[in-house]
Scaffold this motif. Sequence first.
Motif, PDB file in Angstrom:
ATOM      1  N   ASN A   1      33.441  48.470  35.910  1.00 25.28           N
ATOM      2  CA  ASN A   1      32.751  49.268  36.936  1.00 25.28           C
ATOM      3  C   ASN A   1      33.625  50.400  37.487  1.00 25.28           C
ATOM      4  OD1 ASN A   1      34.525  48.024  38.681  1.00 25.28           O
ATOM      5  ND2 ASN A   1      32.966  46.808  39.736  1.00 25.28           N
ATOM      6  N   GLY A   2      34.792  50.628  36.878  1.00 32.40           N
ATOM      7  CA  GLY A   2      35.652  51.732  37.282  1.00 32.40           C
ATOM      8  C   GLY A   2      36.624  51.408  38.390  1.00 32.40           C
ATOM      9  N   THR A   3      36.683  50.156  38.810  1.00 37.23           N
ATOM     10  CA  THR A   3      37.612  49.739  39.851  1.00 37.23           C
ATOM     11  C   THR A   3      39.014  49.593  39.272  1.00 37.23           C
ATOM     12  OG1 THR A   3      35.857  48.516  40.966  1.00 37.23           O
ATOM     13  CG2 THR A   3      38.115  47.938  41.557  1.00 37.23           C
ATOM     14  N   LEU A   4      40.002  50.102  39.991  1.00 38.05           N
ATOM     15  CA  LEU A   4      41.389  49.946  39.561  1.00 38.05           C
ATOM     16  C   LEU A   4      41.845  48.526  39.868  1.00 38.05           C
ATOM     17  CD1 LEU A   4      44.054  51.162  38.484  1.00 38.05           C
ATOM     18  CD2 LEU A   4      44.599  51.745  40.861  1.00 38.05           C
ATOM     19  N   LEU A   5      42.322  47.832  38.854  1.00 35.75           N
ATOM     20  CA  LEU A   5      42.904  46.507  39.017  1.00 35.75           C
ATOM     21  C   LEU A   5      44.387  46.647  38.741  1.00 35.75           C
ATOM     22  CD1 LEU A   5      42.727  43.401  39.336  1.00 35.75           C
ATOM     23  CD2 LEU A   5      42.304  43.297  36.870  1.00 35.75           C
ATOM     24  N   GLY A   6      45.214  46.287  39.717  1.00 28.94           N
ATOM     25  CA  GLY A   6      46.641  46.431  39.525  1.00 28.94           C
ATOM     26  C   GLY A   6      47.426  45.352  40.205  1.00 28.94           C
ATOM     27  N   GLY A   7      48.639  45.167  39.708  1.00 32.42           N
ATOM     28  CA  GLY A   7      49.533  44.197  40.311  1.00 32.42           C
ATOM     29  C   GLY A   7      50.194  43.316  39.274  1.00 32.42           C
ATOM     30  N   PRO A   8      50.509  42.083  39.659  1.00 32.38           N
ATOM     31  CA  PRO A   8      51.223  41.190  38.746  1.00 32.38           C
ATOM     32  C   PRO A   8      50.348  40.737  37.581  1.00 32.38           C
ATOM     33  CG  PRO A   8      50.584  40.005  40.725  1.00 32.38           C
ATOM     34  CD  PRO A   8      50.241  41.458  40.953  1.00 32.38           C
ATOM     35  N   VAL A   9      50.984  40.325  36.504  1.00 36.39           N
ATOM     36  CA  VAL A   9      50.261  39.874  35.319  1.00 36.39           C
ATOM     37  C   VAL A   9      49.435  38.621  35.612  1.00 36.39           C
ATOM     38  CG1 VAL A   9      52.093  38.447  34.329  1.00 36.39           C
ATOM     39  CG2 VAL A   9      50.475  39.609  32.810  1.00 36.39           C
ATOM     40  N   LYS A  10      49.680  37.981  36.727  1.00 35.05           N
ATOM     41  CA  LYS A  10      48.865  36.826  37.126  1.00 35.05           C
ATOM     42  C   LYS A  10      47.387  37.198  37.194  1.00 35.05           C
ATOM     43  CE  LYS A  10      48.354  33.159  40.560  1.00 35.05           C
ATOM     44  NZ  LYS A  10      46.927  33.109  40.349  1.00 35.05           N
ATOM     45  N   ASN A  11      47.082  38.468  37.439  1.00 32.44           N
ATOM     46  CA  ASN A  11      45.688  38.926  37.420  1.00 32.44           C
ATOM     47  C   ASN A  11      45.036  38.633  36.065  1.00 32.44           C
ATOM     48  OD1 ASN A  11      45.560  39.966  40.059  1.00 32.44           O
ATOM     49  ND2 ASN A  11      46.527  41.860  39.407  1.00 32.44           N
ATOM     50  N   LEU A  12      45.794  38.804  34.986  1.00 29.25           N
ATOM     51  CA  LEU A  12      45.282  38.492  33.648  1.00 29.25           C
ATOM     52  C   LEU A  12      45.033  36.995  33.517  1.00 29.25           C
ATOM     53  CD1 LEU A  12      44.567  39.143  30.704  1.00 29.25           C
ATOM     54  CD2 LEU A  12      47.023  38.981  30.190  1.00 29.25           C
ATOM     55  N   TYR A  13      45.969  36.189  33.979  1.00 29.27           N
ATOM     56  CA  TYR A  13      45.817  34.739  33.887  1.00 29.27           C
ATOM     57  C   TYR A  13      44.605  34.271  34.700  1.00 29.27           C
ATOM     58  CZ  TYR A  13      50.691  35.450  32.457  1.00 29.27           C
ATOM     59  OH  TYR A  13      51.842  35.907  31.858  1.00 29.27           O
ATOM     60  N   ASP A  14      44.380  34.871  35.857  1.00 27.84           N
ATOM     61  CA  ASP A  14      43.212  34.533  36.668  1.00 27.84           C
ATOM     62  C   ASP A  14      41.920  34.901  35.931  1.00 27.84           C
ATOM     63  OD1 ASP A  14      44.934  33.660  38.645  1.00 27.84           O
ATOM     64  OD2 ASP A  14      44.695  35.458  39.897  1.00 27.84           O
ATOM     65  N   PHE A  15      41.915  36.055  35.279  1.00 27.08           N
ATOM     66  CA  PHE A  15      40.764  36.482  34.473  1.00 27.08           C
ATOM     67  C   PHE A  15      40.491  35.467  33.376  1.00 27.08           C
ATOM     68  CE2 PHE A  15      39.147  38.471  30.634  1.00 27.08           C
ATOM     69  CZ  PHE A  15      38.032  39.172  31.088  1.00 27.08           C
TER      70      PHE A  15
END
Length: 130
Positions: free
Chosen positions: A52-66
Amino acid sequence: MSQNIKTIPTSEYEEIIRVVQEYYVDGLRVGSTATVAKSFHKDATMYGFTLNGTLLGGPVKNLYDFMDQHGDAPNIKTRLDIIGITPSTAIVKVDMENDAAGCDYTDFHTMMKFDGEWKIIAKVFHTYKS
């Protein structure tokens, strides 16, 4: 006069591709955050635009949560290309189709060699609708 010395052996290219394929891609395929984590440095970051065009940024934990949210991606298809390489750094482009959420991506992984091991230190990505 040029010394004509090959500074990066082919085995380094193979090792970089192995790390990205075996840990990152294959980990995504089976939905294993433990496997994917083997490809990343513990302090790695990620930034990119979601569908949806939202910037997702930060630690790689965001990937693990996904991954925890969406599970495995048994039909994932990828192409890996090394864009650039030095003795201690590399950039790998991952063209990806059909992830766990059914989206397509372009990832650029910045990698560094620590104690003889290649690790992703930063992931930037763009999401496409399938």
